[in-house]
Design an enzyme around this catalytic site. Structure first.
Site, PDB file in Angstrom:
ATOM      1  N   GLU A   1      34.118  44.025  37.031  1.00 15.39           N
ATOM      2  CA  GLU A   1      33.749  45.191  37.846  1.00 15.39           C
ATOM      3  C   GLU A   1      33.596  46.370  36.898  1.00 15.39           C
ATOM      4  O   GLU A   1      34.559  46.752  36.212  1.00 15.39           O
ATOM      5  CB  GLU A   1      34.816  45.519  38.898  1.00 15.39           C
TER       6      GLU A   1
ATOM      7  N   GLU B   1      42.516  42.098  41.215  1.00 15.58           N
ATOM      8  CA  GLU B   1      43.332  43.315  41.022  1.00 15.58           C
ATOM      9  C   GLU B   1      44.743  43.155  41.584  1.00 15.58           C
ATOM     10  O   GLU B   1      45.219  44.003  42.354  1.00 15.58           O
ATOM     11  CB  GLU B   1      42.624  44.528  41.651  1.00 15.58           C
TER      12      GLU B   1
END
Ligand code: AHR
Length: 521
Positions: free
Chosen positions: A296, A177
């Site tokens: 995720e 991320e």
């Protein structure tokens, strides 16, 4: 023309194949966060602990879940992690502050312990390298530690630490991320693209067999969604195999209709990332196709979490231990349908996370481990989605939703395997015959749906019908571990290759069929 008087119908044909079911679609995620590692997979004083301190009861449940790949060690945690702290004699490992989750990290579990655990589980490891506070050098050193046979400082250190054979880790995430301002070492797409390309070049030179995942957006509402993927891939297109996607869903303000339609959003996100990656490929006149790693995804009630800034530094403590209801299980089941129907491009997916932290498995310190409601749809899909994914032609009433406009009330996906695996499916009458699994979701929060399913040509026999429907908002607990489970249902009525079922409101179903070995073709 409708096949029956049903309100919705599904037509399946074995000619319409999306592609083989990728086993890596049933991955999970273990992060050094809350009680996922410490007090989750690892609890040395527990009655079931093995010689490494890992709980055998949790390992057994992770096996039953069918986790095929496990991503580690983060997540946001990895962006401040020094992997060297977690190897070598445990007594010599430093205690550090983890700035991602404001925790005291004892480093009692590290790369070697995790890799031993994941192999014991029978799953494949997917390691993330720190490209937040570190770079290419440290990423290459970790790879050399893991995969180089020996005779160098890093590989000999691994051998001294007890792993004579290389760990042979194939899947590597280039950071986590990196588009998010909350990330340690957050970068612009141009900065990250350059660092990821450098790391990829160095790592591939060390071990050309590895597969690399570049960071995509943290979610599809990020202001840079799309632009981020395009710029990162301009830097890394020829060097990586996958781009990542992350998405979490929750019910907002009692809007169950939108929540039940979460898979529509996942479908859009996947389509958008595929289009973006292919546009970069087209500009580069490349024949290569970048695949997607949805590493995720889950239901996560983020609005209940005050965020990292609300935390004080502390030893291991419970973080985001969401209790899941049957409604959450239906949404998780539907998200798996979205992943399956995109299996021509989504090659890896990891439900986040495995234990305690937004997880299908929960534990009590010194006590039992149990399955949350979301466990069964995952485990059953991992077990019964075999062979090829069939594209389902669905005719369905539409439902209005606040977040996604009008959506189809019925969602469906199917898989067709030439032969079932009797070890996975003892109920199948003829282990040499074909197996068909049909997954159905009724997304209406309050209306049942009469549905007909036309099976592919053949002599199909129903062998099972499992389902879960949202009802009372109950959850499983140590005291009542089976309050919310998928239940066996009456087998569907069949006539002329058409099956009729009444799908309860807000429900997930799996219909299983088998065909004898002497298939009619
Ligand atoms: O899974 C919890 C967190 O969610 C991960 O650490 C991070 O990558 C994501 O934002």
């Amino acid at each position: 023309m409708p096949l029956t008087d049903a309100a919705a119908e599904v037509v399946l044909d074995e000619a319409f194949r999306v592609g083989p079911v990728p086993r890596r679609l049933f991955g999970s995620f273990v992060e050094h966060m809350g009680r996922c590692v410490y007090g989750g997979i690892h609890e040395p004083g527990h009655g079931t602990a093995d010689e490494d301190g890992f709980r055998r009861d949790v390992l057994e449940l992770a096996g039953e879940l069918g986790a095929s790949v496990v991503r580690y060690p983060g997540g946001n945690f990895v962006s401040g992690y020094r992997w060297e702290d977690g190897v070598g004699p445990r007594g010599d490992r430093p205690v550090r502050l983890d700035r991602a989750w404001k925790a005291v990290e004892t480093n009692q579990v590290g790369t070697d312990e995790f890799l031993r655990w994941v192999r014991r589980l029978g799953a494949e490891p997917m390691l993330a390298v720190n490209l937040g506070t570190r770079g290419m050098q440290e990423a290459c050193e970790l790879l050399e530690y893991c995969n180089h046979p020996g005779g160098t400082a890093w590989s000999d250190l691994r051998i001294r630490n007890g792993a004579r054979e290389p760990h042979d880790v194939r899947l590597w995430c280039l950071g986590n991320e990196m588009d998010g301002p909350w990330q340690m070492g957050h970068k612009t797409a141009a900065e990250y693209g350059r660092v990821a390309a450098e790391a990829a070049r160095g790592m591939r030179r060390l071990d050309p067999r590895i597969e690399l995942v570049a960071c995509g957006s943290s979610h599809s509402r990020m202001p840079t969604f799309g632009a981020w993927e395009a710029e990162v891939l301009e830097h890394t297109y020829d060097l990586v195999d996958y781009v990542s996607l992350h998405a979490y869903y929750q019910e907002h303000d009692g809007d169950a209709a939108s929540f039940l339609a979460s898979a529509v959003d996942m479908d859009h996100m996947i389509d958008a990332v595929v289009a973006t990656a292919d546009a970069v490929g087209a500009r580069r006149r490349s024949r290569k196709k970048i695949k997607l790693s949805f590493d995720e995804w889950n239901v996560w009630y983020q609005s209940r979490f005050g965020g990292e800034d609300s935390l004080e530094f502390a030893d291991t403590r419970a973080l985001i231990e969401d209790d899941y209801s049957a409604l959450d299980a239906v949404v998780v089941g539907n998200l798996l349908l979205a992943l399956l129907r995109h299996s021509d491009r989504v090659a890896i997916a990891c439900q986040a996370q495995l234990v305690n932290v937004i997880a299908p498995i929960r534990t009590e310190p010194g006590g039992p481990a149990w399955r949350q409601s979301i466990f069964d749809p995952f485990a059953l899909t991992a077990r019964h989605a075999r062979g090829d994914v069939l594209q389902a032609a669905v005719t369905s009433p539409m439902l209005p939703t606040g977040r996604y406009g009008d959506v189809a009330q019925l969602d469906a996906t199917a898989t067709l395997a030439p032969a079932p695996d009797p070890s996975l499916d003892p109920a199948v009458p003829d282990p040499a015959g074909a197996a068909l699994s049909v997954f159905l979701v009724n997304r209406s929060p309050d209306a049942p749906l009469r549905t007909s399913v036309r099976l592919p040509r053949g002599r199909w026999v129903p062998v099972g019908h499992l389902g879960i429907a949202a009802g009372e908002p109950r959850v499983n607990s140590a005291a009542d571990p089976d309050a919310v489970r998928v239940r066996y249902q009456e087998l569907p009525a069949m006539r002329d290759g058409v099956v009729q079922v009444e799908l309860p409101a807000a429900s997930w179903s799996l219909l299983r069929f088998a065909e004898p070995a002497d298939r009619e073709r």
